[in-house]
Design a protein around this motif. Sequence first.
Motif, PDB file in Angstrom:
ATOM      1  N   TYR A 117     -18.662 -10.077 -17.363  1.00  0.00           N
ATOM      2  CA  TYR A 117     -18.677 -11.135 -18.471  1.00  0.00           C
ATOM      3  C   TYR A 117     -18.623 -12.738 -18.339  1.00  0.00           C
ATOM      4  O   TYR A 117     -18.550 -13.418 -17.461  1.00  0.00           O
ATOM      5  CB  TYR A 117     -17.228 -11.166 -19.536  1.00  0.00           C
ATOM      6  CG  TYR A 117     -17.268 -10.252 -20.158  1.00  0.00           C
ATOM      7  CD1 TYR A 117     -18.152  -9.402 -21.402  1.00  0.00           C
ATOM      8  CD2 TYR A 117     -16.289  -9.240 -19.661  1.00  0.00           C
ATOM      9  CE1 TYR A 117     -17.475  -8.441 -21.972  1.00  0.00           C
ATOM     10  CE2 TYR A 117     -16.372  -8.173 -20.878  1.00  0.00           C
ATOM     11  CZ  TYR A 117     -16.873  -7.691 -21.628  1.00  0.00           C
ATOM     12  OH  TYR A 117     -17.034  -6.361 -22.243  1.00  0.00           O
ATOM     13  N   ASN A 118     -19.161 -13.192 -18.933  1.00  0.00           N
ATOM     14  CA  ASN A 118     -19.841 -14.622 -17.970  1.00  0.00           C
ATOM     15  C   ASN A 118     -17.871 -15.629 -19.166  1.00  0.00           C
ATOM     16  O   ASN A 118     -18.715 -15.363 -20.522  1.00  0.00           O
ATOM     17  CB  ASN A 118     -21.367 -15.305 -18.596  1.00  0.00           C
ATOM     18  CG  ASN A 118     -21.227 -17.248 -18.589  1.00  0.00           C
ATOM     19  OD1 ASN A 118     -20.563 -17.699 -17.962  1.00  0.00           O
ATOM     20  ND2 ASN A 118     -22.170 -17.263 -19.436  1.00  0.00           N
ATOM     21  N   VAL A 119     -18.221 -16.144 -18.801  1.00  0.00           N
ATOM     22  CA  VAL A 119     -16.784 -16.835 -19.865  1.00  0.00           C
ATOM     23  C   VAL A 119     -16.738 -18.765 -19.625  1.00  0.00           C
ATOM     24  O   VAL A 119     -16.369 -18.692 -18.821  1.00  0.00           O
ATOM     25  CB  VAL A 119     -15.044 -16.575 -18.891  1.00  0.00           C
ATOM     26  CG1 VAL A 119     -14.236 -16.773 -19.841  1.00  0.00           C
ATOM     27  CG2 VAL A 119     -15.044 -15.095 -19.348  1.00  0.00           C
TER      28      VAL A 119
ATOM     29  N   GLU B  26     -22.276  -4.695 -23.946  1.00  0.00           N
ATOM     30  CA  GLU B  26     -22.790  -5.643 -24.509  1.00  0.00           C
ATOM     31  C   GLU B  26     -23.645  -5.453 -25.700  1.00  0.00           C
ATOM     32  O   GLU B  26     -24.588  -6.645 -26.042  1.00  0.00           O
ATOM     33  CB  GLU B  26     -24.553  -5.129 -23.450  1.00  0.00           C
ATOM     34  CG  GLU B  26     -24.206  -5.389 -21.975  1.00  0.00           C
ATOM     35  CD  GLU B  26     -25.319  -4.847 -21.286  1.00  0.00           C
ATOM     36  OE1 GLU B  26     -26.326  -4.525 -20.428  1.00  0.00           O
ATOM     37  OE2 GLU B  26     -27.003  -4.256 -22.142  1.00  0.00           O
TER      38      GLU B  26
ATOM     39  N   LYS C 296     -14.538 -11.751 -16.042  1.00  0.00           N
ATOM     40  CA  LYS C 296     -15.297 -12.318 -15.021  1.00  0.00           C
ATOM     41  C   LYS C 296     -15.161 -10.648 -13.741  1.00  0.00           C
ATOM     42  O   LYS C 296     -15.981 -10.367 -13.555  1.00  0.00           O
ATOM     43  CB  LYS C 296     -15.156 -13.426 -13.900  1.00  0.00           C
ATOM     44  CG  LYS C 296     -14.907 -14.728 -14.401  1.00  0.00           C
ATOM     45  CD  LYS C 296     -15.219 -15.681 -13.679  1.00  0.00           C
ATOM     46  CE  LYS C 296     -15.571 -16.765 -14.137  1.00  0.00           C
ATOM     47  NZ  LYS C 296     -15.849 -18.150 -13.136  1.00  0.00           N
TER      48      LYS C 296
ATOM     49  N   GLN D 195     -14.079  -3.087 -26.571  1.00  0.00           N
ATOM     50  CA  GLN D 195     -15.298  -2.756 -25.543  1.00  0.00           C
ATOM     51  C   GLN D 195     -15.825  -1.241 -24.740  1.00  0.00           C
ATOM     52  O   GLN D 195     -16.748  -1.472 -24.262  1.00  0.00           O
ATOM     53  CB  GLN D 195     -15.268  -4.481 -24.352  1.00  0.00           C
ATOM     54  CG  GLN D 195     -15.389  -5.606 -25.223  1.00  0.00           C
ATOM     55  CD  GLN D 195     -16.442  -5.634 -25.285  1.00  0.00           C
ATOM     56  OE1 GLN D 195     -17.164  -5.895 -24.620  1.00  0.00           O
ATOM     57  NE2 GLN D 195     -17.551  -4.576 -26.702  1.00  0.00           N
TER      58      GLN D 195
ATOM     59  N   GLN E  61     -21.444 -10.646 -28.153  1.00  0.00           N
ATOM     60  CA  GLN E  61     -23.011 -11.626 -27.611  1.00  0.00           C
ATOM     61  C   GLN E  61     -22.228 -12.602 -25.973  1.00  0.00           C
ATOM     62  O   GLN E  61     -20.803 -12.555 -26.625  1.00  0.00           O
ATOM     63  CB  GLN E  61     -23.047 -13.033 -28.867  1.00  0.00           C
ATOM     64  CG  GLN E  61     -23.634 -13.757 -28.229  1.00  0.00           C
ATOM     65  CD  GLN E  61     -23.707 -15.273 -29.373  1.00  0.00           C
ATOM     66  OE1 GLN E  61     -23.187 -14.143 -30.459  1.00  0.00           O
ATOM     67  NE2 GLN E  61     -23.584 -16.216 -28.731  1.00  0.00           N
ATOM     68  N   ASP E  62     -22.636 -12.548 -25.040  1.00  0.00           N
ATOM     69  CA  ASP E  62     -22.534 -13.192 -24.100  1.00  0.00           C
ATOM     70  C   ASP E  62     -22.754 -14.891 -23.915  1.00  0.00           C
ATOM     71  O   ASP E  62     -23.486 -15.436 -25.138  1.00  0.00           O
ATOM     72  CB  ASP E  62     -23.347 -12.933 -23.022  1.00  0.00           C
ATOM     73  CG  ASP E  62     -22.210 -12.875 -21.530  1.00  0.00           C
ATOM     74  OD1 ASP E  62     -23.209 -13.114 -21.002  1.00  0.00           O
ATOM     75  OD2 ASP E  62     -20.972 -13.651 -21.978  1.00  0.00           O
ATOM     76  N   PRO E  63     -22.154 -15.797 -23.683  1.00  0.00           N
ATOM     77  CA  PRO E  63     -20.475 -15.144 -23.547  1.00  0.00           C
ATOM     78  C   PRO E  63     -20.264 -15.672 -23.889  1.00  0.00           C
ATOM     79  O   PRO E  63     -19.676 -15.870 -24.838  1.00  0.00           O
ATOM     80  CB  PRO E  63     -20.508 -16.546 -22.510  1.00  0.00           C
ATOM     81  CG  PRO E  63     -21.239 -18.030 -22.735  1.00  0.00           C
ATOM     82  CD  PRO E  63     -22.360 -17.393 -23.849  1.00  0.00           C
ATOM     83  N   ILE E  64     -18.255 -14.793 -22.878  1.00  0.00           N
ATOM     84  CA  ILE E  64     -16.902 -14.546 -24.137  1.00  0.00           C
ATOM     85  C   ILE E  64     -16.090 -16.350 -24.119  1.00  0.00           C
ATOM     86  O   ILE E  64     -16.470 -16.656 -23.102  1.00  0.00           O
ATOM     87  CB  ILE E  64     -16.554 -14.033 -23.404  1.00  0.00           C
ATOM     88  CG1 ILE E  64     -16.646 -12.635 -23.343  1.00  0.00           C
ATOM     89  CG2 ILE E  64     -14.922 -14.044 -23.660  1.00  0.00           C
ATOM     90  CD1 ILE E  64     -17.582 -11.634 -24.379  1.00  0.00           C
ATOM     91  N   THR E  65     -15.901 -16.671 -25.396  1.00  0.00           N
ATOM     92  CA  THR E  65     -15.156 -17.620 -25.022  1.00  0.00           C
ATOM     93  C   THR E  65     -13.568 -18.128 -24.539  1.00  0.00           C
ATOM     94  O   THR E  65     -12.936 -17.159 -25.691  1.00  0.00           O
ATOM     95  CB  THR E  65     -15.502 -18.728 -26.482  1.00  0.00           C
ATOM     96  OG1 THR E  65     -17.053 -19.144 -26.602  1.00  0.00           O
ATOM     97  CG2 THR E  65     -14.962 -19.994 -26.251  1.00  0.00           C
TER      98      THR E  65
END
Length: 256
Positions: A44-46, A10, A40, A130, A13-17
């Motif tokens: 992670y929010n992608v 964490e 995913k 990570q 920063q979320d999301p991941i691009t």
Amino acid sequence: MKQSLLQQAEVFQDPITLFVPCLVDQFFPEVAISTLKILKFLGYNVIYPSKQTCCGQPAFNAGYREEASKLAQHFLTTFKDAGIIVCPSGSCVGMVRYHYQTLTLPEKYQKIHQALKENIFEFSEFLFQQRVSAAITGSFPYTVNYHHSCHSLRELGLKEEPLSILRNLHDINLIEIPQAQEECCGFGGTFSVSFPALATAMVYQKVRALADTNADFVVANDVSCLMHLEGALHRLQKKIVPLHLATLLTRAMHLD
């Protein structure tokens, strides 16, 4: 175990691009899909910016710096608001991280680059930093030789990162022979176009070293290397299968 590992992630920063390079988009789309599936799976929010195009590396390598600069400006505009960028290609990450600063960019783009270059990561690099690579487990009961692409190994300094991920898999026979792992495959972007005879000699030497390991698969994190190796493997009638790390992981984890 998985939850605690993800909690450690964490810090980013979320999301991941997700940045998908040209060769992946046009010839190996399954690599992008596999990268997305792994991220995913890890929670992670992608997001995927639909306006993204080439990072400019082919033009840069061919000496077309003005064209490369235009593509760099488009890239920086597209990704300027991204927190963390993950890309399944060491060479493209190297282009953005290190070579944009050698281009003649307007001051506003230079400022964007200064902030962005610290936040773009090659796929295995991101997982390793990570500390989530240990959450990737599965079975891959084959003999595998990992190929360190030149940009990943020599420019980004990545060596242990992908290997540590592969070692987590059950039943894998990971062959670690420097000659088969670390020698250039001869692709080198426009190098293989400008010097085809030399590039062919290099890839044939590489393929013969791979064949000596009796590997079932050769794995890499740059599809350009895999494409070059695949052609040579076919011509020399070797049965080794080229595979991107992300694709191998989705197979081992039954995410495909």
